[in-house]
Design an enzyme around this catalytic site. Sequence first.
Site, PDB file in Angstrom:
ATOM      1  N   GLU A 116      70.753  96.715 107.849  1.00 58.95           N
ATOM      2  CA  GLU A 116      70.175  95.379 107.679  1.00 58.95           C
ATOM      3  C   GLU A 116      69.033  95.410 106.669  1.00 58.95           C
ATOM      4  O   GLU A 116      68.097  96.184 106.847  1.00 58.95           O
ATOM      5  CB  GLU A 116      69.641  94.897 109.046  1.00 58.95           C
ATOM      6  CG  GLU A 116      70.691  94.976 110.142  1.00 58.95           C
ATOM      7  CD  GLU A 116      70.102  94.894 111.555  1.00 58.95           C
ATOM      8  OE1 GLU A 116      68.930  94.493 111.698  1.00 58.95           O
ATOM      9  OE2 GLU A 116      70.815  95.246 112.508  1.00 58.95           O
ATOM     10  N   CYS A 149      31.275 121.172 101.934  1.00 64.35           N
ATOM     11  CA  CYS A 149      31.539 119.785 102.308  1.00 64.35           C
ATOM     12  C   CYS A 149      30.566 118.868 101.563  1.00 64.35           C
ATOM     13  O   CYS A 149      29.350 119.045 101.655  1.00 64.35           O
ATOM     14  CB  CYS A 149      31.393 119.618 103.808  1.00 64.35           C
ATOM     15  SG  CYS A 149      31.452 117.897 104.320  1.00 64.35           S
ATOM     16  N   ARG A 186      53.203  90.379 116.546  1.00 65.32           N
ATOM     17  CA  ARG A 186      53.385  91.772 116.948  1.00 65.32           C
ATOM     18  C   ARG A 186      52.091  92.352 117.515  1.00 65.32           C
ATOM     19  O   ARG A 186      52.111  93.112 118.460  1.00 65.32           O
ATOM     20  CB  ARG A 186      53.845  92.585 115.733  1.00 65.32           C
ATOM     21  CG  ARG A 186      54.019  94.039 116.039  1.00 65.32           C
ATOM     22  CD  ARG A 186      54.582  94.792 114.855  1.00 65.32           C
ATOM     23  NE  ARG A 186      54.812  96.167 115.216  1.00 65.32           N
ATOM     24  CZ  ARG A 186      53.881  97.102 115.193  1.00 65.32           C
ATOM     25  NH1 ARG A 186      52.664  96.799 114.803  1.00 65.32           N
ATOM     26  NH2 ARG A 186      54.153  98.344 115.537  1.00 65.32           N
ATOM     27  N   LYS A 238      65.691  95.130 104.967  1.00 62.55           N
ATOM     28  CA  LYS A 238      64.404  95.033 105.653  1.00 62.55           C
ATOM     29  C   LYS A 238      63.525  94.018 104.926  1.00 62.55           C
ATOM     30  O   LYS A 238      63.007  94.284 103.849  1.00 62.55           O
ATOM     31  CB  LYS A 238      63.733  96.406 105.681  1.00 62.55           C
ATOM     32  CG  LYS A 238      62.431  96.439 106.444  1.00 62.55           C
ATOM     33  CD  LYS A 238      61.974  97.887 106.624  1.00 62.55           C
ATOM     34  CE  LYS A 238      60.668  97.969 107.377  1.00 62.55           C
ATOM     35  NZ  LYS A 238      59.539  97.393 106.648  1.00 62.55           N
ATOM     36  N   GLU A 297      65.147  70.741 100.305  1.00 63.29           N
ATOM     37  CA  GLU A 297      64.780  69.356 100.026  1.00 63.29           C
ATOM     38  C   GLU A 297      63.734  68.885 101.047  1.00 63.29           C
ATOM     39  O   GLU A 297      62.758  68.226 100.720  1.00 63.29           O
ATOM     40  CB  GLU A 297      66.032  68.485 100.152  1.00 63.29           C
ATOM     41  CG  GLU A 297      66.134  67.402  99.107  1.00 63.29           C
ATOM     42  CD  GLU A 297      67.375  66.562  99.370  1.00 63.29           C
ATOM     43  OE1 GLU A 297      67.218  65.360  99.551  1.00 63.29           O
ATOM     44  OE2 GLU A 297      68.477  67.139  99.434  1.00 63.29           O
ATOM     45  N   PHE A 298      63.971  69.269 102.300  1.00 65.56           N
ATOM     46  CA  PHE A 298      63.057  68.891 103.373  1.00 65.56           C
ATOM     47  C   PHE A 298      61.680  69.506 103.146  1.00 65.56           C
ATOM     48  O   PHE A 298      60.645  68.837 103.260  1.00 65.56           O
ATOM     49  CB  PHE A 298      63.632  69.357 104.720  1.00 65.56           C
ATOM     50  CG  PHE A 298      62.811  68.943 105.910  1.00 65.56           C
ATOM     51  CD1 PHE A 298      62.888  67.649 106.409  1.00 65.56           C
ATOM     52  CD2 PHE A 298      61.955  69.839 106.528  1.00 65.56           C
ATOM     53  CE1 PHE A 298      62.133  67.262 107.504  1.00 65.56           C
ATOM     54  CE2 PHE A 298      61.199  69.462 107.624  1.00 65.56           C
ATOM     55  CZ  PHE A 298      61.294  68.164 108.110  1.00 65.56           C
ATOM     56  N   ASP A 339      67.567  72.270 103.631  1.00 68.93           N
ATOM     57  CA  ASP A 339      66.248  72.836 103.932  1.00 68.93           C
ATOM     58  C   ASP A 339      65.238  72.680 102.804  1.00 68.93           C
ATOM     59  O   ASP A 339      64.128  72.221 102.990  1.00 68.93           O
ATOM     60  CB  ASP A 339      66.359  74.344 104.190  1.00 68.93           C
ATOM     61  CG  ASP A 339      67.057  74.613 105.492  1.00 68.93           C
ATOM     62  OD1 ASP A 339      67.595  73.663 106.067  1.00 68.93           O
ATOM     63  OD2 ASP A 339      67.052  75.787 105.896  1.00 68.93           O
TER      64      ASP A 339
HETATM   65  S1  IVH Z   1      64.123  96.361 114.083  1.00 71.94           S
HETATM   66  C1  IVH Z   1      62.215  99.221 117.076  1.00 71.94           C
HETATM   67  N1  IVH Z   1      65.309  95.171 112.099  1.00 71.94           N
HETATM   68  O1  IVH Z   1      60.325  96.339 110.007  1.00 71.94           O
HETATM   69  C2  IVH Z   1      62.936  98.341 116.104  1.00 71.94           C
HETATM   70  N2  IVH Z   1      62.944  95.504 111.943  1.00 71.94           N
HETATM   71  O2  IVH Z   1      58.876  99.036 110.657  1.00 71.94           O
HETATM   72  C3  IVH Z   1      62.057  97.761 115.050  1.00 71.94           C
HETATM   73  N3  IVH Z   1      61.929  94.604 109.908  1.00 71.94           N
HETATM   74  O3  IVH Z   1      58.037  95.531 112.522  1.00 71.94           O
HETATM   75  C4  IVH Z   1      62.439  96.468 114.540  1.00 71.94           C
HETATM   76  N4  IVH Z   1      63.786  93.798 109.034  1.00 71.94           N
HETATM   77  O4  IVH Z   1      58.747  93.701 110.938  1.00 71.94           O
HETATM   78  C5  IVH Z   1      64.135  95.627 112.579  1.00 71.94           C
HETATM   79  N5  IVH Z   1      66.513  94.117 110.448  1.00 71.94           N
HETATM   80  C6  IVH Z   1      65.340  94.554 110.915  1.00 71.94           C
HETATM   81  C7  IVH Z   1      64.118  94.387 110.205  1.00 71.94           C
HETATM   82  C8  IVH Z   1      62.937  94.891 110.761  1.00 71.94           C
HETATM   83  C9  IVH Z   1      62.475  93.940 108.875  1.00 71.94           C
HETATM   84  C10 IVH Z   1      60.493  94.949 110.047  1.00 71.94           C
HETATM   85  C11 IVH Z   1      59.835  94.489 111.318  1.00 71.94           C
HETATM   86  C12 IVH Z   1      59.304  95.724 111.980  1.00 71.94           C
HETATM   87  C13 IVH Z   1      59.287  96.702 110.856  1.00 71.94           C
HETATM   88  C14 IVH Z   1      59.553  98.093 111.363  1.00 71.94           C
END
Ligand code: IVH
Length: 676
Positions: free
Chosen positions: A117, A403, A140, A119, A36-37, A34
Site C-alpha cells: 500500500e 569532551c 495518534r 504510504k 468542485e465542492f 469533491d
Molecule cells: S499501517 C502498525 N498502512 O505510516 C501498522 N500505515 O510508520 C501501522 N501510513 O503512522 C500503520 N500509509 O501514518 C499503515 N497503508 C498504510 C499507511 C500507513 C501511511 C503511515 C501511518 C503510520 C505510519 C507508520
Amino acid sequence: MKNYVIKKKYLEKINKFKDSSKYYYEKSSPKIIDSEFDSLKIEILKLEKKYKFLKSEYSPANIVGYKPSKNFEKIKHKVPMLSLGNAFNEEDLVNFEKKIFNFLSLKNIESIEYSAEPKIDGISASLIYKNGKFIKGLSRGDGKEGENITENLKTIKDIPMAIEAKNFPKEIDIRGEVFIQNNDFEKINEKFANPRNAASGSLRQKNPSITSKIPLKFIAYTHGYEEGMKINTQSNFLKNLKIWGFKTNPLNRTIKGIKNLILNHENLEKKRKEINFDIDGIVYKVDSFELQKRLGFAANAPRWAIAHKFSANSSVSEILNIEIQIGRTGALTPVAKIKPVNIGGVMVSNATLHNEDEINRKDIRIKDTVTIERAGDVIPHVISVDLKKRKKNSKKFIFPVNCPSCGSKTVKDFNELTKKQDAVRRCTSEGYDCEKIAIEKIKHFVSKEAFNIDGFGKKIVENFWKINLVKLPQHIFKLDFKKIKLLEGWGELSASNLKFSIDKKKTISLERFIYSLGIRHIGQENAKLLAGHLKSSNNFFKLFQNESFNDLLNIDGIGDTQIKSIKNFLSNRTNLKVLSELKESLLINNVVQFNNNGLLKNKTFMLTGKLTGVSRAEAKSLIEKNSGKIISNVSKKLDYLIIGEKPTTKKINNAKKLNINVINQNEWMKMLNKTS
Ligand code: IVH
C-alpha cells in the site's frame, strides 16, 4: 462591483453550498464532485474575508457549532497506534522476510502474500464506530494516548458518519491517513512548508470551522480494536472498507515475492510525481490476519509490516562548520552546519556526520562542497564530498579527544559482540557531571516515551537548567511555581498549566520509570522486560540495595551487557541520589498483568533444541500470551524444560537433578490445548 451584486453572487454560492452539503455530508450520491465542492467552500470563505458585510448562517465557516477548547481531551487507544520499521533496499526486505520465516518457522519455498500500500505522508487518525455510527475520532498522539479531535474529523467528507452495511463490525476502530492533495495545497492561503504540515496544523487546531475550510481527505488502511469482524486478510479488509463507504488507495496491490515487491516499488517511484498526493514509500503487510496475529509486535512496530521508503532527495551545499553534539549516553556526534538548502520541499541547514570514523572515511572537512541526502523523516546526511571543489588551504578535520562540554577524556568502547572497537567516541564523565549529558538526560526523562510531561519541552529543559531550577530529574517535582510565573515569558496561567502537567505525572508505571532513567542499553523493550520481571518498584529498589543482579539473568532478553550497564549506573553516587529522591516524590505503579489467568499461569518454561513448526521467538510469545514466563537458566525456579530436536544434554541432566518436569513439544502443546 456594487455591494448588492457581490451579495447576490455570495448568496448564490451559499445556496449551492447549502444544497450540495446536504448530500456531501450525508454521503448519498453527491450532486457535485469533491473538488468542485471544496472550491466552492474556499470561494465563499475568500469572499467573506474580503467583504466583511457578507454573512450567512449557512456559511462553511459555521458548519460545526463547536466551542473551541484550550486543550484537546486525551484518550487512550484501546489498541496502540504503532509505527513501522523502515526498509531502504532489497537487502532490508530480504532480512524482513527472513525474520518472518524464522519466527513462523517456515521453509523458504513457501511464499508469503503481502498487501502493498502506497504510504501517504499525512497524519494518521483513528475513527471509532459503534453500531455503525461514527462516535469518536482520535489523533495518534504518542501512540498510546491520542487527542479527541472528533469535531475536526467530522468536517472531512471522506469520513462516513453512518454505515449501514450488514457485515460492518458492531464496534471497530478504523484507521487511516488524513492528508491534503497537492493541488488543494497550492490553493490554500495559510503558510505551511508542505501538505503534511498543513494537514497536521488544520487537524489539530482548536476550531473545527477552520478545519472545515481546509480540503482534507481521508484514506483508510487498517483497524485497531474490533468486535464482530469476520475477515481473514488485509486485502479483503481493504475491499470491505470500500464497500462500507471509505476511500481506499486505488494503488494498493497484493504481491508475492521480494522481486515483485521491488518491481512494484520501481514502478510507483516513477509515477510518484504524477500522483496528486505525497507518498514517501510503500507499506508491505503480511496479507493473512492469522499470520499477523502469530507474528505480533516487537517494541514499537509490528513484525508483519514494514515501510519500504523511496530513494531520498538530495541537494548540493557547503559545510560552514562541524559541531560536536553530546548525546545522553555521552556519544560525540559530529553535525555539519551547512548553507541552508531546499531538499525536496524542506529547508535543511544541519546534516549528521554520524561519527568520527565516518568523517575520516569520507575525509569530510569544513568548507567542503557536499551532496546532502534526505529520506522522509530520516535525519539528512552527507553522502559525498566534491573533491574538485575543495579549497587549497583546506585542513583535515581533527576530531576532539576531550569532551567539548566538560573536558573529560573520551574513549571508543570495545564491542564484545563484534570484537571490534566502536565507531562512536564517548565522554567518560559519569552522567550528570557533564553539562551536555545532564541536559540530554533530563530531556530524555520528560520525553514522550518516558514521563511524557505535557508542555515540558526541550527549550524549557535548557532554560531551567541555565537558571538552576532543574539540575537533576527530581528537581522537576519540587519546582517553585511562584518563581516560575515571574520568569520572562511565563505567567500565572502557563505556570499553573505546567504544575498541572507535572502533578499528573507523579504517578507512573514501573516500565516508564525504568526507561526514563536513561540507563545505557535499557531502552523501552528492556525496561518493559525488567518491569515485567520485577513487578513492583519495591523489588526494583531492593535490587539496588542487595545488588542481586544475577537474578536478572533469568529474564530472556537481558544479558551481560545490560547487567553491566545497570551495575555501572548504580556505581555512580549522583544516580543513587536521583533514585532515592525520585522515590520520595513519585507513586510508581506495580505491573498489572493483562491476561494473568491464562493456561500457563504461574508456570516457568525453558526451551532447549529446535521445535517443529514453531520458532523460539514464537514459542516465547505463545508462553507469554498464556501468562507463562520464559526463563533462561535451569534453576529451582524452573517448572518445565521443553525439549526439541538436538537439545543440550547438560540442561536436561541438570533439570532432572532438580526434579524439573522435562517435556516434549507435544506435551507442551497439550498444556496449551493445542495438538500438533
Ligand atoms: S499501517 C502498525 N498502512 O505510516 C501498522 N500505515 O510508520 C501501522 N501510513 O503512522 C500503520 N500509509 O501514518 C499503515 N497503508 C498504510 C499507511 C500507513 C501511511 C503511515 C501511518 C503510520 C505510519 C507508520
